[in-house]
Design a protein around this motif. Structure first.
Motif, mmCIF file in Angstrom:
data_model
loop_
_atom_site.group_PDB
_atom_site.id
_atom_site.type_symbol
_atom_site.label_atom_id
_atom_site.label_comp_id
_atom_site.label_asym_id
_atom_site.label_seq_id
_atom_site.Cartn_x
_atom_site.Cartn_y
_atom_site.Cartn_z
ATOM 1 N N TYR A 36 -28.722 7.601 23.948
ATOM 2 C CA TYR A 36 -29.644 6.253 23.386
ATOM 3 C C TYR A 36 -29.017 4.991 24.081
ATOM 4 C CZ TYR A 36 -32.017 3.072 20.183
ATOM 5 O OH TYR A 36 -32.866 2.181 19.835
ATOM 6 N N GLU B 172 -40.961 7.242 20.139
ATOM 7 C CA GLU B 172 -39.838 6.435 19.526
ATOM 8 C C GLU B 172 -40.125 5.100 19.830
ATOM 9 O OE1 GLU B 172 -34.939 6.780 20.059
ATOM 10 O OE2 GLU B 172 -36.344 7.838 21.269
ATOM 11 N N ARG C 250 -36.058 0.849 14.319
ATOM 12 C CA ARG C 250 -36.360 2.003 15.299
ATOM 13 C C ARG C 250 -36.970 3.087 14.385
ATOM 14 N NH1 ARG C 250 -31.825 5.978 17.221
ATOM 15 N NH2 ARG C 250 -32.982 7.386 18.307
ATOM 16 N N VAL D 54 -38.608 7.109 14.890
ATOM 17 C CA VAL D 54 -38.757 8.216 15.796
ATOM 18 C C VAL D 54 -39.693 9.003 14.970
ATOM 19 C CG1 VAL D 54 -37.361 10.077 16.919
ATOM 20 C CG2 VAL D 54 -36.262 7.580 16.432
ATOM 21 N N SER E 131 -41.376 13.000 15.667
ATOM 22 C CA SER E 131 -41.275 13.965 16.595
ATOM 23 C C SER E 131 -41.606 15.259 15.930
ATOM 24 C CB SER E 131 -39.902 13.993 17.266
ATOM 25 O OG SER E 131 -38.645 14.340 16.228
#
Length: 465
Positions: free
Chosen positions: A219, A295, A375, A377, A379
């Protein structure tokens, strides 16, 4: 440029020999080095530089007399596992800054259970820039009680680190382009910590003909506004805001971008304050594109007392006179806005999954008027069996797992499509919205809550569901 000529130039460049390594320490004495900031002693023993902790001293640094800009540095380090150390790079010391205090980038050496060795700390300046929470495999790289090998690249705005061959930090930052290299003996908190050693050996450096290691999937923490580094582009990131236009966005429940209430100023997308309350001025804005697994990262700055939010899986199927409906990463001045005291267990505070799950109580954030980093994320895929009309059916959730990060630390993690999630929705303000949180795709939304908020460096990359 013609393809053949381009190929010939690339081949010629590849044939040029890389600059050879130069020793940074002669193995015999401390010529070319100087001690700054504290009183811990440094000696030479058996071809090593040895620093020893002492009481009643601030952090002490053995620093190169020479200044370095772009370089590749390698060294080996051993330290007592009961205390912390670090390697300063592109660092400075001058009377105008805190009476000469050493400050700048530090590659951390952390044998504690936190295990952030190889992360990047901004000594005496901004604090943690790259904590290893964002790169869990790197936390296993450092070996306590053994010699450890460090590889550090500082080329342009890119600073990357490896510990024992494992990639640790990948920082893109433009604050300081050059400075000295320093070896740290950390201050101690109690007399029994005096006499602990940190040892360095095989220090060498390249300054010309630099060849970066290949890009990785680590990252990237990028502090340069509205800029994607080559590694980020290779990882699939793209900007959702170019710093100049509102391309790719429109008003929620609208065909076009709002004519008022939002402005692009100095590379920032700003919500203007209004006296009308939530969505009473320009209203929310949403991406033209919909997302399933992704993301998202951005910087935000709140005015004092401000309320806003980042929503995802936004659907405009629900009629509403206020904000559009979706899962919300809460943006809030916890100290001044009354919403921080509403909800349950703090689930309306900064970083929370709004009205559902509170952010971690140990979150770290900067006050209103300063930039913070958010942030999200999303998934994974979850398939559940649920009862329906006296039979069972499959319910599939793409983008089932979600995380909220604040300033590169995890503050919320949850799964959609579970009984626990459904129970949280049932007790929330969203209980009356049929199918809330069960969407397969949706838009990303920035909220107009009537308060001034600044956004920049808005970027996204798709992930496998």
């Amino acid at each position: 440029m013609r393809p053949l000529l381009t190929s010939l130039l690339l081949l010629a460049a590849a044939a040029l020999p890389a600059q050879s390594w130069k020793p940074l320490f002669n193995g015999q004495d401390l010529s070319g080095w100087k001690v700054l900031n504290g009183t811990a002693p440094f000696t030479v023993r058996d071809g090593m530089i040895v620093g020893t902790t002492v009481g009643q001293s601030p952090n002490t640094f053995l620093c190169t007399s020479q200044i370095y800009g772009d370089f590749i540095l390698e060294l080996e380090v051993w330290l007592d596992s009961s205390f912390n150390s670090g390697v300063q790079i592109r660092s400075e010391s001058h009377a105008a800054y805190q009476n000469g205090r050493v400050h700048g980038y530090q590659v951390d050496l952390d044998p504690s259970p936190r295990r952030w060795s190889g992360g990047i700390y901004d000594e005496a300046r901004r604090g943690w820039l790259y904590p290893l929470d964002v790169n869990p495999p790197a936390r296993q790289a450092f070996r306590n009680g053994q010699w450890n090998h460090l590889h550090i690249e500082a080329i342009g705005a890119s600073i990357r680190t490896w510990v024992n061959g494992i990639p640790c930090a990948d920082l893109v930052d433009g604050m300081t382009a050059k400075g000295f290299i320093g070896l740290q003996v950390h201050s101690i908190g109690s007399p029994d910590q005096a006499g602990k050693e940190v040892r360095w050996r095989n220090l060498r450096i390249q300054t010309d003909g630099l060849v970066q290691r290949p890009w990785t999937q680590v990252y990237v923490v990028n502090t340069i506004p509205n800029y994607l580094s080559p590694q980020e582009r290779a990882q699939g990131w793209r900007l959702l805001f170019d710093g100049k236009t509102t391309q790719g966005w429109r008003g929620a429940h609208k065909e076009t971008f709002p004519e008022q209430g939002w402005k692009v100023v100095n590379g920032e997308l700003r919500v203007e304050p209004s006296a009308g309350g939530e969505s009473a001025n320009g209203g929310d804005i949403v991406t033209l594109e919909e997302f399933t697994a992704f993301e998202l990262a951005l910087d935000f700055k709140l005015a004092p007392g401000a309320n806003s939010g980042i929503k995802y899986f936004v659907t405009e199927q629900y009629p509403t006179t206020g904000s559009a409906i979706g899962l919300e990463y809460q943006l809030l001045d916890d100290a001044l806005h009354p919403d921080a005291k509403e909800g349950a267990a703090g689930n309306r505070k900064l970083g929370s999954l709004y009205d559902l799950i509170p952010a971690h109580s140990g979150k770290m954030y900067n006050p209103p008027g300063e930039w913070n980093h958010a942030r999200v994320v999303v998934s994974g895929t979850r398939t559940d069996l649920i009862p329906a009309a006296n039979q069972t059916e499959h319910r599939i959730f793409r983008g089932a797992q979600a995380e909220h990060w604040l300033n590169h630390r995890l503050v919320v993690r949850y799964d959609r499509g579970t009984q626990m999630f459904d129970a949280l929705v049932a007790r929330s303000k969203y209980a009356g919205y049929q199918g809330f949180g069960q969407w397969q795709t949706g838009r990303i939304l920035l909220q107009d809550h009537g308060n001034e908020v600044h956004f920049r460096s808005i970027k996204v990359r798709p992930l496998a569901p």
